[in-house]
Write a protein that holds these residues in place. Structure first.
Motif, PDB file in Angstrom:
ATOM      1  N   SER A   1       4.481  -0.644  14.074  1.00 44.36           N
ATOM      2  CA  SER A   1       4.213  -0.239  12.690  1.00 44.36           C
ATOM      3  C   SER A   1       3.051   0.745  12.575  1.00 44.36           C
TER       4      SER A   1
ATOM      5  N   VAL B   1      -0.125   0.347  13.192  1.00 43.77           N
ATOM      6  CA  VAL B   1      -1.446  -0.186  12.868  1.00 43.77           C
ATOM      7  C   VAL B   1      -2.398   0.027  14.052  1.00 43.77           C
TER       8      VAL B   1
ATOM      9  N   ARG C   1       0.528   7.715  11.098  1.00 44.16           N
ATOM     10  CA  ARG C   1      -0.261   6.677  10.436  1.00 44.16           C
ATOM     11  C   ARG C   1       0.691   5.605   9.901  1.00 44.16           C
ATOM     12  N   PRO C   2       0.165   4.378   9.710  1.00 42.88           N
ATOM     13  CA  PRO C   2       1.040   3.274   9.283  1.00 42.88           C
ATOM     14  C   PRO C   2       1.840   3.579   8.013  1.00 42.88           C
ATOM     15  N   TYR C   3       1.218   4.290   7.040  1.00 44.30           N
ATOM     16  CA  TYR C   3       1.964   4.535   5.804  1.00 44.30           C
ATOM     17  C   TYR C   3       3.108   5.513   6.049  1.00 44.30           C
TER      18      TYR C   3
ATOM     19  N   ALA D   1       5.905   3.516   7.564  1.00 39.69           N
ATOM     20  CA  ALA D   1       6.580   2.758   6.507  1.00 39.69           C
ATOM     21  C   ALA D   1       7.540   3.658   5.738  1.00 39.69           C
ATOM     22  N   ARG D   2       7.118   4.895   5.457  1.00 44.63           N
ATOM     23  CA  ARG D   2       7.970   5.804   4.687  1.00 44.63           C
ATOM     24  C   ARG D   2       9.208   6.242   5.465  1.00 44.63           C
TER      25      ARG D   2
ATOM     26  N   ARG E   1       7.445  -4.344   7.104  1.00 39.73           N
ATOM     27  CA  ARG E   1       7.095  -5.554   7.859  1.00 39.73           C
ATOM     28  C   ARG E   1       6.498  -6.631   6.975  1.00 39.73           C
TER      29      ARG E   1
ATOM     30  N   GLY F   1       6.112  -2.177  -3.510  1.00 41.00           N
ATOM     31  CA  GLY F   1       6.938  -1.823  -2.364  1.00 41.00           C
ATOM     32  C   GLY F   1       7.993  -0.787  -2.723  1.00 41.00           C
TER      33      GLY F   1
ATOM     34  N   HIS G   1       7.728   1.677  -4.899  1.00 46.48           N
ATOM     35  CA  HIS G   1       7.225   3.006  -5.272  1.00 46.48           C
ATOM     36  C   HIS G   1       7.552   4.095  -4.278  1.00 46.48           C
ATOM     37  N   VAL G   2       7.412   3.733  -3.006  1.00 44.47           N
ATOM     38  CA  VAL G   2       7.616   4.723  -1.960  1.00 44.47           C
ATOM     39  C   VAL G   2       9.004   5.335  -2.062  1.00 44.47           C
TER      40      VAL G   2
ATOM     41  N   LEU H   1      11.218  -1.499   0.004  1.00 46.74           N
ATOM     42  CA  LEU H   1      11.065  -0.195   0.652  1.00 46.74           C
ATOM     43  C   LEU H   1      12.409   0.374   1.098  1.00 46.74           C
TER      44      LEU H   1
ATOM     45  N   SER I   1       3.234   3.542 -11.713  1.00 40.47           N
ATOM     46  CA  SER I   1       3.337   3.323 -10.268  1.00 40.47           C
ATOM     47  C   SER I   1       2.000   3.579  -9.584  1.00 40.47           C
TER      48      SER I   1
ATOM     49  N   GLU J   1      -0.311   1.056  -7.542  1.00 44.19           N
ATOM     50  CA  GLU J   1      -0.648   1.313  -6.138  1.00 44.19           C
ATOM     51  C   GLU J   1      -2.153   1.227  -5.921  1.00 44.19           C
TER      52      GLU J   1
ATOM     53  N   ALA K   1      -1.060  -2.683   1.617  1.00 46.26           N
ATOM     54  CA  ALA K   1      -0.753  -1.479   0.843  1.00 46.26           C
ATOM     55  C   ALA K   1      -0.305  -0.352   1.770  1.00 46.26           C
ATOM     56  N   ILE K   2      -1.044  -0.170   2.875  1.00 42.13           N
ATOM     57  CA  ILE K   2      -0.686   0.885   3.830  1.00 42.13           C
ATOM     58  C   ILE K   2       0.719   0.639   4.365  1.00 42.13           C
ATOM     59  N   LEU K   3       1.027  -0.630   4.670  1.00 45.61           N
ATOM     60  CA  LEU K   3       2.328  -0.932   5.259  1.00 45.61           C
ATOM     61  C   LEU K   3       3.444  -0.936   4.222  1.00 45.61           C
ATOM     62  N   CYS K   4       3.075  -0.779   2.939  1.00 44.79           N
ATOM     63  CA  CYS K   4       4.093  -0.532   1.923  1.00 44.79           C
ATOM     64  C   CYS K   4       4.284   0.968   1.758  1.00 44.79           C
ATOM     65  N   GLY K   5       3.671   1.750   2.634  1.00 46.79           N
ATOM     66  CA  GLY K   5       3.857   3.194   2.591  1.00 46.79           C
ATOM     67  C   GLY K   5       2.887   3.919   1.672  1.00 46.79           C
ATOM     68  N   ILE K   6       1.785   3.252   1.293  1.00 47.16           N
ATOM     69  CA  ILE K   6       0.820   3.902   0.400  1.00 47.16           C
ATOM     70  C   ILE K   6      -0.268   4.575   1.240  1.00 47.16           C
ATOM     71  N   ASP K   7      -0.498   5.860   0.963  1.00 45.46           N
ATOM     72  CA  ASP K   7      -1.574   6.563   1.650  1.00 45.46           C
ATOM     73  C   ASP K   7      -2.869   6.220   0.920  1.00 45.46           C
TER      74      ASP K   7
END
Lengths: 257, 296
Positions: free
Chosen positions: A50, A52, A71-73, A76-77, A82, A102, A104-105, A168, B165, B169, B180-186
């Motif tokens: 992931s 991290v 980067r982790p984000y 995820a995108r 996870r 979750g 939003h992305v 996601l 949103s 976030e 938050a990061i692992l939900c894809g948030i920068d």
């Protein structure tokens, strides 16, 4: 086709080799479990996938893209969601709001665009709410949508976290000990859910200690011990693998007669 | 004390109290996304006032204020991008010292640009002696502008954090950064945005209050201390708490004038700050568990 390919991945923490030269591939639409004694490097492996933690060496590719250095984000995108061994809820937010984050992305093109996209804003907000509500219904916790997530029972929090990860719309779902702390009924329920998630077309990689759950739902199992992969096969063969039996039950010589 | 006098003090208290609340909310927004206190928050208020006074020479007052707020938001973004964003896992202490440095930098730059003259925007409606009767007391319309603008900002912010949103976030980022990061948030963008928001609300408050409070290059420090007191009093990171605490401090200060000399007014805020830090460091409305969440 392999959705995720892990090749000779290694992670060193100072002098400790947490993961060493682990390789495996994950077929699209399959459920694969990673098992092994405590400290075998299972969670580290998840953290490497992931994003991290950066890998010391080796390569991870997802849908043909190399994940190294992302980067982790960003990971995820790309479609890897996870959950955590110790649940990480957003405190101060309701169950529904947790899931909406979750979502939003999935629902925006860019950071600035979404700030100034006022016209479509209300309909988009409704859409996010509707989809998130559907996920809560899928996981059977729709009645707790407006309860603050931190006030829910442990098993319900786990379900919220799972709904958030599903929001996601991932291609790959990483589950870190989804049955930890659950009773046998809840564990059976989680097992059914994971199978249902696979039917939705989502590939699942899970770390789990509950062997009956692992043997029930997995297509394939990877066994780690001291950071190394010692076996990878279908559940029936893993159960009979002498090396796996040795690390789980100890050496025959070590057992007093 | 007559009813008229009581209302007079009360309105003055609410006016100053709503400004303190806005400064405190500015602290809270940045604290929630980064875990640090941005001691340059008072400078955003000063910049809002000073920039709109300067811009007023070239354009109508509404445009001048809007532009001043926009410019201050840009300055907030630049500060975050230049001084904070690129740091890798900085310690809280290091970031706080950086914000103190930024505050001194802005104050000295303001001294060079504007000198040490005391300035003010003209009254939005009428002048110094225009007043509206409220239950027998005389209240300047500008006071209503300040209270109204601050209330609208609080309303806007709570809608923003609840209904959008990006707002959710930012809350997610504050509640659990890793998740938050692992939900894809920068999360780095969320930090930049928190500086932009804080700068914006501070600047707007600074512009609206300047006709009655006046402004000068160094008003930021005093406001930061009052705002910090209010933020602590309300519980760090707790914005409804900040509104209540801001109004409380404003009203206490206003009524203190009837009992102690005016010069002691600032001492009251500091005394309250000290007592709170000794007795209830998590604030009147905060829970100690929540206060313990952030490493500080």
């Amino acid at each position: 086709m392999a959705l995720l390919r892990v090749e000779k991945i290694s992670k060193k923490f100072g002098g400790l080799q947490a993961v060493s030269d682990v390789s495996f591939a994950l077929r699209e639409g399959s459920i694969k479990a990673v098992i092994g004694p405590n400290g075998a490097g299972k969670t580290t492996l998840f953290n490497l996938i992931s994003g991290v933690l950066p890998a010391t060496s080796g390569e991870i590719t997802f849908k043909g893209h190399a994940l190294n250095g992302l980067r982790p984000y960003q990971v995820a995108r790309l479609g890897i969601a996870r959950t955590f061994q110790n649940i990480k809820m957003f405190a101060g937010m309701t169950a529904l709001e947790n899931v909406m984050v979750g979502r939003h992305v999935q629902s925006r093109s860019g950071f600035l665009a979404s700030m100034f996209r006022l016209p479509g804003f209300l309909s988009e907000e409704r859409e996010i709410r509707r989809k998130s509500m559907e996920l809560l219904e899928l996981l059977g916790i729709a009645e707790y949508a407006d309860t603050e997530a931190m006030n829910l029972a442990f098993g319900q929090q786990r379900a919220v976290e799972l709904a958030r990860a599903l929001a996601l719309e991932p291609a790959l779902l990483l589950l870190d000990e989804p049955a930890a702390g659950l009773n046998i009924y809840e564990t059976a329920e989680i097992g059914r859910l994971i199978t249902k998630i696979r039917e939705m077309g989502i590939t699942v990689l899970l770390v789990e200690h509950d062997m009956s759950l692992v043997m029930d739902i997995s297509d394939e199992i990877v066994v780690l011990s001291f950071g190394q992969k010692i076996a990878e096969d279908i559940p029936q063969k893993i159960q009979r693998d002498p090396e796996v039996i040795r690390i789980y039950l100890g050496e025959e010589a070590a057992v007093p007669a | 004390m007559t009813l008229e006098l009581f209302i007079q003090y009360l309105v003055a208290g609410i006016t100053y109290g709503s400004i303190y609340a806005i400064v405190a909310i500015g602290f809270n927004i940045i604290y929630n996304t980064t875990g640090i206190i941005n001691f340059a928050q008072g400078e955003f208020v000063m910049l809002g006032g000073m920039l709109s006074i300067t811009l007023l020479q070239f354009m109508p007052i509404t445009v001048a204020i809007a532009l001043a707020v926009g410019l201050t938001m840009c300055i907030g973004a630049v500060i975050e991008i230049v001084f904070i964003r690129w740091l890798k896992n900085p310690s809280v202490l290091r970031m706080i010292i950086i914000t103190i440095g930024i505050s001194i930098l802005i104050r000295e730059a303001a001294l060079h640009v504007w000198g040490d003259n005391v300035r003010a925007l003209p009254y939005f409606i009428g002048n110094e002696i225009t007043s509206i009767p409220v239950l027998g007391a005389r209240v300047s319309p500008q006071v209503l502008w300040v209270i109204g603008t601050c209330s609208l900002m609080v309303l806007f912010l709570s809608l923003f954090f609840k209904m959008t949103s990006i707002g959710r976030e930012m809350r997610a980022c504050a509640a659990n950064r890793t998740a938050a990061i692992l939900c894809g948030i920068d999360t780095r963008n969320m930090v930049t945005l928190s500086f932009i928001l804080s700068a914006g609300i501070g600047a707007l408050a600074g512009a609206v209050m300047s006709p009655i409070t006046y402004t000068q290059y160094d008003i930021g420090t005093g406001l930061a201390i009052k705002g910090f007191t209010v933020a602590i009093l309300g519980g760090l990171g707790n914005s409804p708490g900040a509104v209540a605490a801001g109004l409380l401090l404003g009203v206490i200060e206003a009524f203190s004038v009837s009992m102690v000399p005016l010069a002691f007014q600032d001492a009251i805020a500091i005394a309250i700050l000290l007592v709170i830090l000794f007795v209830r460091p998590h604030g009147l409305f905060g829970s100690s568990a929540a206060a313990g969440l952030k490493e500080f």
